[in-house]
Design a protein around this motif. Structure first.
Motif, mmCIF file in Angstrom:
data_model
loop_
_atom_site.group_PDB
_atom_site.id
_atom_site.type_symbol
_atom_site.label_atom_id
_atom_site.label_comp_id
_atom_site.label_asym_id
_atom_site.label_seq_id
_atom_site.Cartn_x
_atom_site.Cartn_y
_atom_site.Cartn_z
ATOM 1 N N ALA A 123 7.750 8.494 7.774
ATOM 2 C CA ALA A 123 9.086 8.852 7.273
ATOM 3 C C ALA A 123 9.335 8.295 5.880
ATOM 4 N N GLU A 124 8.519 7.302 5.477
ATOM 5 C CA GLU A 124 8.720 6.702 4.152
ATOM 6 C C GLU A 124 7.783 7.272 3.099
ATOM 7 N N ASN B 236 7.758 14.478 0.749
ATOM 8 C CA ASN B 236 7.613 15.175 2.033
ATOM 9 C C ASN B 236 6.141 15.413 2.379
ATOM 10 N N ALA B 237 5.317 14.403 2.097
ATOM 11 C CA ALA B 237 3.880 14.565 2.322
ATOM 12 C C ALA B 237 3.570 14.717 3.808
ATOM 13 N N ARG B 238 2.612 15.566 4.097
ATOM 14 C CA ARG B 238 2.041 15.601 5.439
ATOM 15 C C ARG B 238 1.173 14.363 5.587
ATOM 16 N N LEU C 38 0.848 -1.208 0.000
ATOM 17 C CA LEU C 38 0.000 0.000 0.000
ATOM 18 C C LEU C 38 0.877 1.250 0.000
ATOM 19 N N GLN C 39 1.861 1.261 0.883
ATOM 20 C CA GLN C 39 2.740 2.435 0.982
ATOM 21 C C GLN C 39 3.384 2.742 -0.370
ATOM 22 N N ALA C 40 3.812 1.695 -1.065
ATOM 23 C CA ALA C 40 4.472 1.907 -2.360
ATOM 24 C C ALA C 40 3.486 2.464 -3.388
ATOM 25 N N GLU C 41 2.224 2.055 -3.313
ATOM 26 C CA GLU C 41 1.230 2.603 -4.255
ATOM 27 C C GLU C 41 0.925 4.068 -3.936
ATOM 28 N N VAL C 42 0.817 4.393 -2.658
ATOM 29 C CA VAL C 42 0.609 5.799 -2.262
ATOM 30 C C VAL C 42 1.775 6.638 -2.777
ATOM 31 N N ASN C 43 2.987 6.131 -2.579
ATOM 32 C CA ASN C 43 4.165 6.874 -3.034
ATOM 33 C C ASN C 43 4.200 7.008 -4.556
ATOM 34 N N ALA C 44 3.748 5.974 -5.263
ATOM 35 C CA ALA C 44 3.715 6.060 -6.729
ATOM 36 C C ALA C 44 2.790 7.197 -7.170
ATOM 37 N N ALA C 45 1.655 7.344 -6.492
ATOM 38 C CA ALA C 45 0.725 8.429 -6.840
ATOM 39 C C ALA C 45 1.373 9.790 -6.576
ATOM 40 N N ILE C 46 2.089 9.902 -5.461
ATOM 41 C CA ILE C 46 2.757 11.164 -5.139
ATOM 42 C C ILE C 46 3.855 11.453 -6.171
ATOM 43 N N GLU C 47 4.637 10.426 -6.486
ATOM 44 C CA GLU C 47 5.743 10.625 -7.448
ATOM 45 C C GLU C 47 5.222 11.032 -8.822
ATOM 46 N N GLY C 48 4.123 10.416 -9.254
ATOM 47 C CA GLY C 48 3.534 10.776 -10.549
ATOM 48 C C GLY C 48 3.082 12.227 -10.555
ATOM 49 N N ALA C 49 2.443 12.641 -9.465
ATOM 50 C CA ALA C 49 1.979 14.026 -9.362
ATOM 51 C C ALA C 49 3.158 14.989 -9.315
#
Ligand code: ZN
Length: 277
Positions: free
Chosen positions: A69-70, A74-76, A35-46
């Motif tokens: 921290a992951e 630097n998302a809140r 899940l964390q990696a998918e959330v990060n993928a969305a942030i990275e794409g944006a």
């Protein structure tokens, strides 16, 4: 550019069982990483399309599934239980777009892995202005109330299809194809992240042309079919909720204010939790 990201968990590629997404279960530690990696993928794409500020509202179970921290970009991180606006806590009109990540199909949607609409023990179907709505469609009410477009949904095919009537402009990142309520054919997690990254980038790029707000006519009506008449009767204890005289398991809520409508619905969810089996 500022993005509000509401994350669930059942829509993650590879997730097909409650035990995989319940804190305390042995398999959970592995799947929360996916899940964390998918959330990060969305942030990275944006980020690749120029977005710079992110708020992640953790909306699954105890709402503390991610490791702060992951988080990319630097998302809140808005986490923890008892949030008045639940899956949409933290959204306001300062945001440019809403993302729904790892969302799942509605209780009456099929096929839909781990389908539910807020509470599978209490609610069997929700319609928004007559159209079957999952959590994504219901949550879009809050986006509408704050004047922010919903630009991305990730999950299975049913999840993508169910959001379409309400947010036709949203990019869809389909990472699995549900076979039944407890099985799905998922992309490899690496491919799923790629699909999400691409869709998130397109979502932010398409903001430049002026994105449409959720297509939900106001006043809006939520028609909530409970699993038994006791639950429906209890729902009417909440102001503004009335039982359908022709169908004792169904309650109806109408409001011209979409955020207040959402809050009334969430109050019904929380109240009926007490007697749902
Ligand atoms: Zn969930």
């Amino acid at each position: 550019m500022k993005i509000f990201l509401s994350s669930d968990m059942e829509g993650t590629a590879g997730v097909v069982d409650w035990a995989q997404c319940r804190p305390g279960q042995p398999e959970y530690e592995h799947y929360r990483g996916l899940l964390q990696a998918e959330v990060n993928a969305a942030i990275e794409g944006a980020r690749a399309a120029g977005a710079r500020q992110f708020l992640v509202n953790d909306s699954h179970s105890t709402m503390a599934n991610l490791r702060p921290a992951e988080l990319a970009g630097n998302a809140r991180y808005l986490s923890g239980r008892h949030k008045p606006l639940y899956m949409m806590q933290g959204l306001d009109s300062s945001f440019d777009a809403v993302f729904f990540v790892s969302y799942h199909g509605s209780m009456s949607g099929f096929p839909a892995t781990l389908s539910h609409t807020y509470n599978p023990a209490a609610i069997s179907e929700v319609r928004l202005n007559g159209v079957v709505a999952g959590e994504s469609g219901i949550n879009a009410l809050v986006a509408l109330g704050h004047g922010v477009p919903v630009m991305l949904v990730t999950g299975d095919e049913t999840t993508a299809r169910e959001l379409r009537p309400f947010c036709p402009g949203a990019q869809e990142a389909v990472v699995k194809s549900s076979v039944s309520r407890f099985s799905a054919d998922s992309l490899h997690p690496h491919d799923a992240r790629e699909v999400i990254r691409d869709a998130a980038r397109r979502a932010v790029e398409s903001l430049t042309g002026g994105a449409p707000l959720p297509a939900i006519e106001l006043p809006a009506t939520l028609t909530v079919r409970m699993r038994n008449p006791d639950l429906a009767e209890m729902a009417t204890w909440v102001q503004g909720v009335r039982q359908d005289p022709s169908d004792p398991v169904t309650v109806v809520i109408t409001d011209e204010d979409p955020v207040r409508l959402y809050r009334t619905f969430v109050t019904v969810v929380l109240l009926t939790r007490g007697i749902a089996e």
